[in-house]
Write an enzyme that holds these catalytic residues in place. Sequence first.
Site, short mmCIF file in Angstrom:
data_model
loop_
_atom_site.label_atom_id
_atom_site.label_comp_id
_atom_site.label_asym_id
_atom_site.label_seq_id
_atom_site.Cartn_x
_atom_site.Cartn_y
_atom_site.Cartn_z
N HIS A 19 0.82 -1.21 0.00
CA HIS A 19 0.00 0.00 0.00
C HIS A 19 0.85 1.26 0.00
O HIS A 19 2.04 1.22 0.29
CB HIS A 19 -0.98 0.03 1.18
CG HIS A 19 -0.36 0.08 2.55
ND1 HIS A 19 -0.16 -1.02 3.34
CD2 HIS A 19 0.08 1.13 3.29
CE1 HIS A 19 0.35 -0.67 4.49
NE2 HIS A 19 0.52 0.65 4.49
N GLU A 55 -8.13 4.84 9.97
CA GLU A 55 -7.63 4.57 8.62
C GLU A 55 -8.62 3.80 7.78
O GLU A 55 -9.48 3.09 8.30
CB GLU A 55 -6.31 3.81 8.70
CG GLU A 55 -6.37 2.55 9.55
CD GLU A 55 -5.69 1.37 8.89
OE1 GLU A 55 -5.79 1.23 7.67
OE2 GLU A 55 -5.08 0.59 9.62
N GLN A 72 -3.94 3.57 1.50
CA GLN A 72 -4.29 3.61 2.91
C GLN A 72 -4.42 5.07 3.33
O GLN A 72 -3.42 5.80 3.32
CB GLN A 72 -3.21 2.92 3.75
CG GLN A 72 -3.51 2.88 5.23
CD GLN A 72 -2.34 2.28 6.00
OE1 GLN A 72 -1.23 2.76 5.93
NE2 GLN A 72 -2.61 1.21 6.75
N HIS A 96 3.90 7.29 3.63
CA HIS A 96 4.82 6.15 3.59
C HIS A 96 4.43 5.20 2.47
O HIS A 96 3.33 5.28 1.93
CB HIS A 96 4.82 5.40 4.94
CG HIS A 96 3.56 4.68 5.27
ND1 HIS A 96 2.52 5.26 5.96
CD2 HIS A 96 3.14 3.41 5.00
CE1 HIS A 96 1.54 4.38 6.12
NE2 HIS A 96 1.90 3.24 5.53
N GLU A 146 7.46 0.90 5.24
CA GLU A 146 6.85 -0.11 6.11
C GLU A 146 7.00 -1.47 5.44
O GLU A 146 6.85 -1.58 4.23
CB GLU A 146 5.37 0.23 6.30
CG GLU A 146 4.57 -0.75 7.12
CD GLU A 146 3.06 -0.40 7.12
OE1 GLU A 146 2.71 0.80 7.05
OE2 GLU A 146 2.26 -1.33 7.16
C1 MC0 Z 1 9.42 12.25 9.45
N1 MC0 Z 1 10.33 12.39 8.45
C2 MC0 Z 1 9.86 11.84 7.34
C3 MC0 Z 1 8.58 11.34 7.67
N2 MC0 Z 1 8.34 11.59 8.97
N3 MC0 Z 1 10.39 11.72 6.11
C4 MC0 Z 1 9.65 11.09 5.18
N4 MC0 Z 1 8.39 10.60 5.42
C5 MC0 Z 1 7.84 10.71 6.64
N5 MC0 Z 1 6.61 10.22 6.86
C6 MC0 Z 1 11.63 13.05 8.56
C7 MC0 Z 1 11.51 14.40 9.21
O1 MC0 Z 1 11.18 15.36 8.25
C8 MC0 Z 1 12.90 14.60 9.78
O2 MC0 Z 1 13.75 15.08 8.76
C9 MC0 Z 1 13.33 13.20 10.15
O3 MC0 Z 1 12.48 12.30 9.43
C10 MC0 Z 1 13.22 12.90 11.63
O4 MC0 Z 1 11.93 13.23 12.01
P1 MC0 Z 1 11.54 13.47 13.52
O5 MC0 Z 1 11.68 14.89 13.84
O6 MC0 Z 1 12.26 12.48 14.39
O7 MC0 Z 1 10.00 13.17 13.41
P2 MC0 Z 1 9.16 12.23 14.21
O8 MC0 Z 1 9.40 12.41 15.68
O9 MC0 Z 1 7.77 12.46 13.70
O10 MC0 Z 1 9.59 10.73 13.83
C11 MC0 Z 1 9.63 10.32 12.49
C12 MC0 Z 1 9.48 8.79 12.47
C13 MC0 Z 1 8.13 8.46 13.15
C14 MC0 Z 1 9.54 8.30 11.04
C15 MC0 Z 1 10.65 8.15 13.26
O11 MC0 Z 1 7.09 9.14 12.46
C16 MC0 Z 1 7.81 6.98 13.19
O12 MC0 Z 1 8.31 6.24 14.06
N6 MC0 Z 1 6.96 6.49 12.23
C17 MC0 Z 1 6.57 5.06 12.19
C18 MC0 Z 1 5.15 4.87 12.68
C19 MC0 Z 1 4.13 5.61 11.83
O13 MC0 Z 1 4.44 6.46 11.02
N7 MC0 Z 1 2.83 5.31 12.10
C20 MC0 Z 1 1.69 5.93 11.40
C21 MC0 Z 1 1.18 5.04 10.33
P3 MC0 Z 1 14.73 16.32 9.00
O14 MC0 Z 1 15.47 16.47 7.70
O15 MC0 Z 1 13.83 17.46 9.33
O16 MC0 Z 1 15.61 15.90 10.16
S1 MC0 Z 1 0.46 3.60 11.01
C22 MC0 Z 1 0.18 2.56 9.71
O17 MC0 Z 1 0.48 2.86 8.60
C23 MC0 Z 1 -0.47 1.21 10.08
C24 MC0 Z 1 -1.83 1.46 10.63
C25 MC0 Z 1 -0.51 0.21 8.90
O18 MC0 Z 1 0.02 0.46 7.82
O19 MC0 Z 1 -1.14 -0.86 9.09
#
Ligand code: MC0
Length: 152
Positions: A19, A55, A72, A96, A146
């Site tokens: 997705h 979602e 998604q 993502h 993912e």
């Molecule tokens: C953050 N960054 C991204 C990003 N989110 N880059 C690309 N795509 C994204 N979606 C970048 C920021 O711009 C920053 O870049 C750097 O990553 C570090 O960000 P941060 O300040 O640490 O930001 P946080 O605290 O929001 O953490 C980002 C991180 C977090 C990816 C680690 O969002 C995470 O753990 N995501 C995994 C879980 C998730 O997203 N869940 C929601 C979907 P710079 O250059 O400014 O340093 S759940 C889902 O999808 C499930 C239901 C499913 O599929 O079944």
Amino acid sequence: MSNAPDRAAPVPAATRLDHVGIACRDLDASIEFYRSTYGFEVEHEEVNEEQGVREAMLRVNGADDGGATYLQLLEPTRPDSPVARFLERNGEGVHHIAFGTGDVAGLAAGVGGRGVRVLDAEPRRGTAGSRIVFLHPKDCGGVLTELVQSAH
Ligand code: MC0
């Protein structure tokens, strides 16, 4: 020809695009956009409190046997969630991509062994009972990635 394992390929492999996750502020409005514009229908909706999202999965193509590809749509349920932070920073858009695999833990271990930061030590619960692991976008060419193992 050598029988040595191919070091360039992760084992097990990702085998398909499962997705594309899209961050939105209003899930119902977003569903209506994709339905009326492209004819995509909602196959599944849920709230995932651990991930902080409401979602909807809209099937784009394929059969319901773990081989289909979806959009998604993700609306945050709380302001400190990853999707809420993404919306605040970037506005609505692609959040993502998710690659499907038959062995999410094995693939995550293989990818992690190559130096990519694996954000989940153990697979978490994803949509419709799937098992998911996220990889850090900074180690994946700027793309939050993912890995997903379907429940099918
Ligand atoms: C953050 N960054 C991204 C990003 N989110 N880059 C690309 N795509 C994204 N979606 C970048 C920021 O711009 C920053 O870049 C750097 O990553 C570090 O960000 P941060 O300040 O640490 O930001 P946080 O605290 O929001 O953490 C980002 C991180 C977090 C990816 C680690 O969002 C995470 O753990 N995501 C995994 C879980 C998730 O997203 N869940 C929601 C979907 P710079 O250059 O400014 O340093 S759940 C889902 O999808 C499930 C239901 C499913 O599929 O079944």
